[in-house]
Design a protein around this motif. Structure first.
Motif: not given
Lengths: 299, 381
Positions: B65, B67, B152-153, B156, B283, B286
């Motif tokens: 996952f 981002l 993910a973070i 990001l 986003y 996504l």
């Protein structure tokens, strides 16, 4: 010297505001293992509610009562918002894979931002002056707003109260149990949905308080002003060890002070980059953060 | 089994060819200046389809996952822009920094004219992808050791770091600081003057080739290894799949195509500027992947076109105040479109969690219509 003090002061105050948001992240993550991406936007909505409520109440109430009533209503409505978000967007996905819940959180964040853009027409909104904390004082020869002094004190008081709540009440015990083992807690007769709602209520309450302190320092609110503080607060929560409240507070102060120091230097454009670089370093070097408990994955 | 696979390949190729011809016909029959929204939606849809598929490769097929998509798009877009701005335009674009540090442009180096343009643009896009992949490799070394939401973070955060670096003043002579890079060849540069209009066709062709490559990859042994990792890491490792290597491979390939997609995005909007590649963009992509169905390439493509068409075109009317007779329709004003839109997305996320296609592909659906084929296949196994 004066410059250094002023930077340190603003760093501490920023750190306190991040701490209040970070607790919301850390509580929710502790129980649901969910990065509540919408939390930063709840924080922003709390600020906007304050703007709209004061201008609305200004027409009905005597001037002296407008701000207190507005504050109270804004906090209550934010708490309701946090509760509703959990019930509407996260509860139906309780058995779904974690990724779905996270996507739902991103969806809520998107919705809140768009709602805010719709309500404000995309224009920055002036934050009302809160008497008592918007005025200027001089500390060690540095003029600053009262809010800078109030923030750390308020944070300490709130965190102390929260720790009491978690360690010495029935709800707190249920929260700790749920954080330890979700399913076993359910088997022991803990009403898990009530506990989760309580978590969101506490988180939103602290975010609302944080928003009052945060936006007093800034002239205006835009729909996107919640997302970055939210992410930074999340980094703080990870830094301190996710799931741990003291960790979140310490992490938030460190993040706040370093952000303020970098913003004051010639590297200001890298303030966010630094925060995230710190996150990556922490995650790689010590994924449990400063105060986090070690979790072993059983196959 | 092999026979059905070959048949599927032909059907897919045939459909893609037909689509390309249809788009070219459309653009040359209809007047683009009168159907602006249609062609913008088509081009943007093609670009988003590519980026969404690249994200799906990572999120849906490998189960990582991430981002960071916008960050990799930024790398691709900047590489493309920096390499293709014509030499005589550089002073105008970099006027704040008194000219650029790089004083060549690939289309001109490769001989100029139509041939140089095609080769130069292709090369710049591929290089953009390579830069993104190389950075992904570097980032992957520490970051890919993380699991699910931590990954993910972290990715990001990487996106935010990249954005800050590209806006840095000191890099101004290369990246033009916080200002936009422009005047490079765009999709419209491929329109033949007084002849065929090819801009939409080019967008479809480039995105289509990349998506085809990803499809081939997914159906190869690597793709099967990716899916095994997604379904159960421990079991996959026990089967002899090198987890670290395959994860890194998937991450780099996904970033490569995100980089190419970023280059195409720059061509689409005629400029490259760091502040457009925000987390919000990730986003958006996504959400396209989710709407299309996590783990379905054709789903991502369909969702990309639907998403772009809905947000740019079909729901536009929600943004303008409308009167029916003397009655003012309530709620309609600037920004309402996005509210309706995000409500639709929330409904999809909450109630249609499998998205449009689930994890099936379009040919599967077609085969499912005639139930016989499926039964035969099952018997064959």
């Amino acid at each position: 010297m004066q410059y250094a003090i002023s930077i340190l002061l603003s760093g501490i105050s920023l750190g306190g505001q991040y701490a209040l948001i970070a607790i919301g992240y850390t509580l929710v993550y502790g129980i649901l293992r969910l990065i509540n991406f919408a939390h930063g936007d709840v924080f922003m909505v709390a600020g906007l509610l304050m703007v709209y409520l004061t201008s609305f109440l200004g027409g009905i109430l005597p001037p002296a009562a407008v701000i207190p009533a507005g504050l109270l209503l804004a906090v209550v409505l934010t708490v309701v918002l946090g509760f509703v978000i959990e019930r509407a967007a996260y509860k139906p996905l309780r058995t779904a894979p974690r990724m779905s819940v996270m996507i739902s959180a991103i969806g809520v964040s998107y919705l809140l931002q768009n709602l805010a853009t719709y309500a404000t027409g995309g224009l920055p909104q002036m934050y009302p002056e809160v008497p008592g904390i918007s005025s200027t004082v001089t500390i060690l020869g540095v003029p600053t707003k009262v809010v800078t002094v109030v923030t750390p004190i308020l944070v300490v008081v709130l965190v102390a109260a929260l720790t009491q709540l978690i360690n010495h009440t029935k709800v707190g015990m249920a929260m700790r149990a749920a954080a330890k083992d979700f399913e076993t807690a359910q088997l022991m007769g803990i009403r898990i949905n009530a506990v989760i709602s309580a978590t969101f209520v506490i988180g939103s309450f602290l975010a609302a308080v944080g928003s009052v302190l945060y936006f007093t320092n800034y002239p205006s609110i835009v729909p996107l002003s919640g997302s970055l503080p939210g992410l930074r607060a999340f980094v703080a929560a990870v830094f301190g060890g996710i799931g741990s409240i003291p960790g979140a507070v310490v992490g938030a102060f460190i993040i706040g002070i370093s952000e303020s120091v970098i913003k004051g230097s010639s590297w200001s454009i890298f303030s966010d980059a630094f925060t995230f670089a710190l996150l990556i370093v922490i995650l790689v070097a010590k994924p449990t953060g400063l105060f986090g408990e070690k979790v072993t994955d059983k196959v | 089994m092999e026979k059905t696979n070959k048949k599927r390949l032909w059907i897919t190729l045939l459909c893609a060819g037909a689509l390309l011809i249809l788009v070219t016909l459309l653009e040359n029959v209809l007047d683009p200046s009168k159907n602006v929204m249609l062609f913008i939606s088509l081009k943007k849809g093609a670009v988003y389809a590519l980026v969404a598929v690249s994200m799906n490769l990572l999120n849906g097929f490998t189960g990582l996952f991430s981002l960071g998509q916008a960050g990799f798009m930024l790398l691709g877009a900047y590489t493309y822009a920096i390499l293709t701005i014509p030499a005589d335009q550089r002073d105008a674009v970099y006027y704040i920094y008194n000219g650029s540090a790089i004083n060549f442009s690939l289309p001109e180096l490769l001989g100029g004219g139509p041939v140089g343009l095609v080769l130069g643009v292709l090369l710049a896009l591929v290089l953009g992808g390579c830069v993104a992949a190389a950075v992904a490799w570097l980032i992957g070394l520490p970051v890919l050791r993380l699991k699910s939401d931590y990954l993910a973070i972290a990715t990001l955060g990487f996106g935010e770091i990249i954005r800050a670096v590209f806006q840095w003043d000191k890099l101004g002579p290369v990246t033009n600081g916080a200002n936009a890079l422009k005047n490079f060849p765009t999709f419209s540069s491929f329109n033949i003057q007084g002849g065929l209009r090819l801009s939409t066709c080019v967008a479809f062709l480039l995105a289509g080739i990349c998506i085809a490559v990803i499809l081939l990859l997914i159906n190869s042994t690597y793709g099967r290894a990716f899916k095994a990792i997604r379904d159960d890491e421990v079991a996959a490792e026990a089967m002899g799949i090198n987890l670290a290597r395959h994860k890194r491979l998937s991450f780099c390939i996904s970033s490569f195509f995100a980089g190419v997609g970023g280059g195409l995005f720059a061509m689409l909007v005629n400029q490259a500027q760091a502040k457009t590649f925000t987390t919000a963009m990730t986003y958006e992509i996504l959400l396209i992947v989710v709407i299309g169905g996590i783990g379905s390439v054709s789903g991502s493509c369909i969702a990309a076109f639907l998403y772009v068409a809905a947000s740019e075109w079909w729901l536009r009317f929600l943004d303008t105040e409308t009167y029916i007779g003397g009655f003012k329709v309530p709620l309609l004003r600037n920004g309402f479109r996005m509210v309706v839109f995000s409500v639709i997305i929330m409904i999809v996320v909450l109630f249609f969690r499998r998205g449009i296609m689930g994890d099936r592909e379009l040919p599967d659906l077609l085969a499912g219509l005639s139930g016989k084929t499926r039964r035969k296949e099952a018997a064959g196994k």
